[in-house]
Scaffold this motif. Structure first.
Motif, PDB file in Angstrom:
ATOM      1  N   GLY A 113       0.906  -1.305  -0.134  1.00  0.00           N
ATOM      2  CA  GLY A 113      -0.040  -0.065   0.131  1.00  0.00           C
ATOM      3  C   GLY A 113       0.908   1.514  -0.039  1.00  0.00           C
ATOM      4  O   GLY A 113       0.510   2.331  -0.866  1.00  0.00           O
TER       5      GLY A 113
ATOM      6  N   THR B 103       1.151   4.145  -2.808  1.00  0.00           N
ATOM      7  CA  THR B 103       1.053   5.662  -2.719  1.00  0.00           C
ATOM      8  C   THR B 103       2.358   6.469  -3.239  1.00  0.00           C
ATOM      9  O   THR B 103       2.043   7.605  -4.177  1.00  0.00           O
ATOM     10  CB  THR B 103       1.135   6.075  -1.151  1.00  0.00           C
ATOM     11  OG1 THR B 103      -0.264   5.350  -0.379  1.00  0.00           O
ATOM     12  CG2 THR B 103       1.179   7.366  -0.933  1.00  0.00           C
TER      13      THR B 103
ATOM     14  N   HIS C  48      -6.095   1.241  -2.553  1.00  0.00           N
ATOM     15  CA  HIS C  48      -5.221   2.066  -3.130  1.00  0.00           C
ATOM     16  C   HIS C  48      -5.618   2.257  -4.810  1.00  0.00           C
ATOM     17  O   HIS C  48      -4.733   3.030  -5.296  1.00  0.00           O
ATOM     18  CB  HIS C  48      -3.792   1.678  -2.710  1.00  0.00           C
ATOM     19  CG  HIS C  48      -3.464   1.806  -1.567  1.00  0.00           C
ATOM     20  ND1 HIS C  48      -3.035   3.150  -0.634  1.00  0.00           N
ATOM     21  CD2 HIS C  48      -3.510   1.007  -0.349  1.00  0.00           C
ATOM     22  CE1 HIS C  48      -2.767   2.928   0.480  1.00  0.00           C
ATOM     23  NE2 HIS C  48      -2.992   1.503   0.776  1.00  0.00           N
TER      24      HIS C  48
END
Length: 264
Positions: A166, A170, A217
């Motif tokens: 995750g 990002t 995400h």
């Protein structure tokens, strides 16, 4: 294409098979410690392996087996002792693709079968992807079995391994990547999805698919339209279908951009 880094891989210290050994000698000869050739009548590829060993000063054994080689390794005809595989840090991978407006990275969420990992690597390399991101936990490492399944193409593709997928996603978003995941239950068809620009393709594990925490995400999920009665594809096949569709779109866009208005 693997560089010192973020920890060494957990692979065995031997790889086997003509293509994997040949690719490593072509691209990363410094990693090859010793090569054993068991075939008494070498073909052109074996001859190249022998020539590259001599060229790079790699220790070469020919014609006989060695103690400790199992049947799987020996019947391939070529075995190499290699230094451990290493992964590229995420920062370095992003630096490598910084100037590429249509870079493609493949993110694997919990692929546990090394043969599937190798097959995804092979598809990614063939489709011109710029790198691969693996997770450290509950996932197959870049092992000898994965390298063999990749037909040696693991030596051509930068591979990164991260603790938190995750967080890596990002970082990719901050670098301008659109993140798409594959799922049979996705509301959008692959062929109706905008795949322009920098793409991060997320592929889930063989049984569970993409985890809910990773899905959060994503910019979107895509499904591969399939004939009635067919529920799913092998993870590597699904990745290949999507990757080559991305490549087709990017090539078409590049052609359109370079073609004057008079082009048909």
């Amino acid at each position: 294409m693997h560089k010192e880094p973020e920890g060494k891989g957990e692979a065995e210290d031997r790889i086997w098979g003509v293509n994997p050994v040949l690719e490593l000698l072509r691209l990363q000869p410094a990693r090859v410690i010793e090569v054993t050739v068991l075939r008494r009548r070498p073909d052109a590829r074996i001859a190249e392996i022998i020539g590259l060993c001599r060229q790079h000063g790699v220790k070469l054994r020919q014609g006989t087996g060695r103690p400790g080689l199992d049947r799987q390794e020996a019947h391939q005809g070529v075995v190499a002792a290699v230094s451990p595989f290493a992964y590229l840090p995420l920062d370095d991978l992003l630096a490598q693709v910084a100037g590429r407006p249509e870079a493609v990275l493949v993110l694997l969420d919990g692929i546990e079968d090394p043969r599937n990992l190798g097959a995804v690597i092979r598809a990614a390399a063939a489709a011109g992807a710029d790198g691969l991101i693996l997770t450290k936990d509950r996932a197959a490492p870049l092992s000898a079995a994965a390298v063999k399944a990749s037909a040696g193409l693991a030596a051509r593709l930068p591979v990164c391994r991260v603790t938190n997928l995750g967080q890596a996603m990002t970082r990719l978003k901050e670098a301008g990547f659109w993140l798409h995941g594959t799922a049979a239950d996705a509301p959008a068809s692959l062929y109706q999805t905008d795949l322009a620009g920098r793409i991060g393709l997320v592929v889930g594990s063989e049984g569970r698919g993409i985890r809910p925490g990773v899905r959060r995400h994503l910019d979107g999920l895509v499904a591969i339209p399939m004939a009635a009665g067919v529920e799913s594809l092998n993870v590597a096949v699904a990745a290949a279908v999507v990757l080559f569709e991305i490549r087709r779109r990017h090539l078409a866009a590049a052609t359109a951009a370079s073609c004057p208005r008079s082009c048909p």
